[in-house]
Scaffold this motif. Structure first.
Motif, short mmCIF file in Angstrom:
data_model
loop_
_atom_site.label_atom_id
_atom_site.label_comp_id
_atom_site.label_asym_id
_atom_site.label_seq_id
_atom_site.Cartn_x
_atom_site.Cartn_y
_atom_site.Cartn_z
N LYS A 24 0.84 -1.20 0.00
CA LYS A 24 0.00 0.00 0.00
C LYS A 24 0.87 1.25 0.00
O LYS A 24 1.80 1.38 0.79
N GLY A 25 0.57 2.16 -0.93
CA GLY A 25 1.40 3.34 -1.06
C GLY A 25 2.72 3.07 -1.76
O GLY A 25 3.66 3.83 -1.62
N GLY A 26 2.77 2.00 -2.56
CA GLY A 26 4.01 1.59 -3.18
C GLY A 26 4.14 2.01 -4.63
O GLY A 26 4.10 3.19 -4.96
N GLN A 27 4.24 1.02 -5.52
CA GLN A 27 4.56 1.31 -6.92
C GLN A 27 3.40 1.93 -7.69
O GLN A 27 3.58 2.91 -8.42
N GLU A 28 2.21 1.33 -7.57
CA GLU A 28 1.10 1.77 -8.42
C GLU A 28 0.79 3.25 -8.22
O GLU A 28 0.58 3.99 -9.19
#
Length: 313
Positions: A40-44
């Motif tokens: 969550k809150g990463g690459q995407e």
């Protein structure tokens, strides 16, 4: 073209077995689809914000994970093709036989992993941790931090009692008083500070923190062009986040639900920059691998170079 699956929203509640059943067949057979493990809150989120998901010549199917360890398990099982996670968790994975490679990297300059304690704790510096019970995810960068602190003090690596817990459970254990400290990273550390905890001094410079972009061996062989394009886009997204602090903080607030001031604090004290996989990075990882062997976390000494694919640079 971007795929969307139920696992993007619901996989946090699933076991790895369920994820493998849901994704492994496609990960191995869909040559025009990249199966990406995210946190969550990463690459995407950063790829979307920086417009680096525009005009994709392939589909992406996203799956969400709470931290690096289950993501790496899914990679090794063939459920996903790629994903990011901490370097120490990666060393633990390849040290226990995972067939994945690191193909990209992001370095954290600044705070990194820390030890958090309750406000009334007698622990004032890292020199006070011997004999204490510390919560941390097993094999994580924060686990590595505590081991490095013990080594720096000339103490045995079993001088601390570890409670291997997920980030969510670690926070509850700290605030509930069942552990003496919680080794973790931001924004978790900043959230704990808001709840009255404090960061213990003395962790600076003990370990270098990297996030690594992984690829499973099969995907490197069969989907190399997709992985190379995705890596290029992710590096561009990381570069965007460094130069757009305010927008990035707002974005992470919206994505995670964590308070905006927490994200502003976390981003202000840790700068995350894209970096090549080079001799310096690999040497740092070898230190971690040797430390994990001495601590009994991996069964044999390993040459970490086998875990890195520098050909994507």
């Amino acid at each position: 073209m971007i795929g969307s699956t139920p696992s993007r929203r619901g996989v946090l509640g699933l076991g790895l077995g369920a994820l493998v059943v849901g994704c492994a067949k496609g990960a191995g057979g869909q040559k025009d689809t990249l199966y990406v493990g995210d946190q969550k809150g990463g690459q995407e989120v950063v790829l979307r914000a920086s417009n680096n998901l525009a005009r994709l010549p392939y589909a992406i199917e996203w799956s969400a994970f709470p931290n690096a360890a289950p993501l790496l398990e899914a990679l090794n099982a063939g459920a996903i093709d790629t994903g990011i996670g901490g370097d120490a968790a990666f060393i633990f994975a390849i040290g226990t036989g995972a067939t994945v490679k690191a193909i990209g990297a992001q370095r954290s300059d600044g705070l990194g992993a820390v030890l958090v304690v309750r406000g009334d704790s007698p622990i004032r510096t890292m020199a006070d941790i011997a004999g204490k019970k510390i919560a941390t995810p097993r094999g994580s960068v924060s686990h590595n931090l505590i081991l490095a602190a013990l080594e720096a003090q000339g103490r045995p690596l079993d001088a601390v009692h570890f409670a291997f817990l997920s980030p969510q459970d670690g926070q509850a254990a700290l605030m509930g008083g069942s552990v003496d400290g919680w080794a973790i990273w931001d924004p978790n550390a900043a959230i704990a500070e808001q709840q009255g905890a404090r960061i213990v001094s003395g962790s600076e410079g003990l370990v270098t923190n990297y996030a690594l972009l992984f690829g499973r061996d099969g995907a490197i062989a069969d989907k190399r062009a997709l992985l190379a394009d995705y890596r290029r886009r992710l590096y561009a997204g990381w570069d965007w986040s460094v130069t757009h602090d305010a927008a990035y903080a707002e974005l992470m607030h919206q994505e995670t639900g964590v308070a905006l001031d927490v994200w502003k604090r976390a981003i202000a004290r840790t700068r995350r920059v894209s970096t090549p996989i080079d001799a310096v990075l690999i040497a740092e990882q070898q230190k971690t691998a040797d430390r994990y062997f001495r601590a009994g976390l991996i069964p044999a000494r390993i040459d970490v170079r086998k875990g890195f694919d520098q050909s994507f640079a």
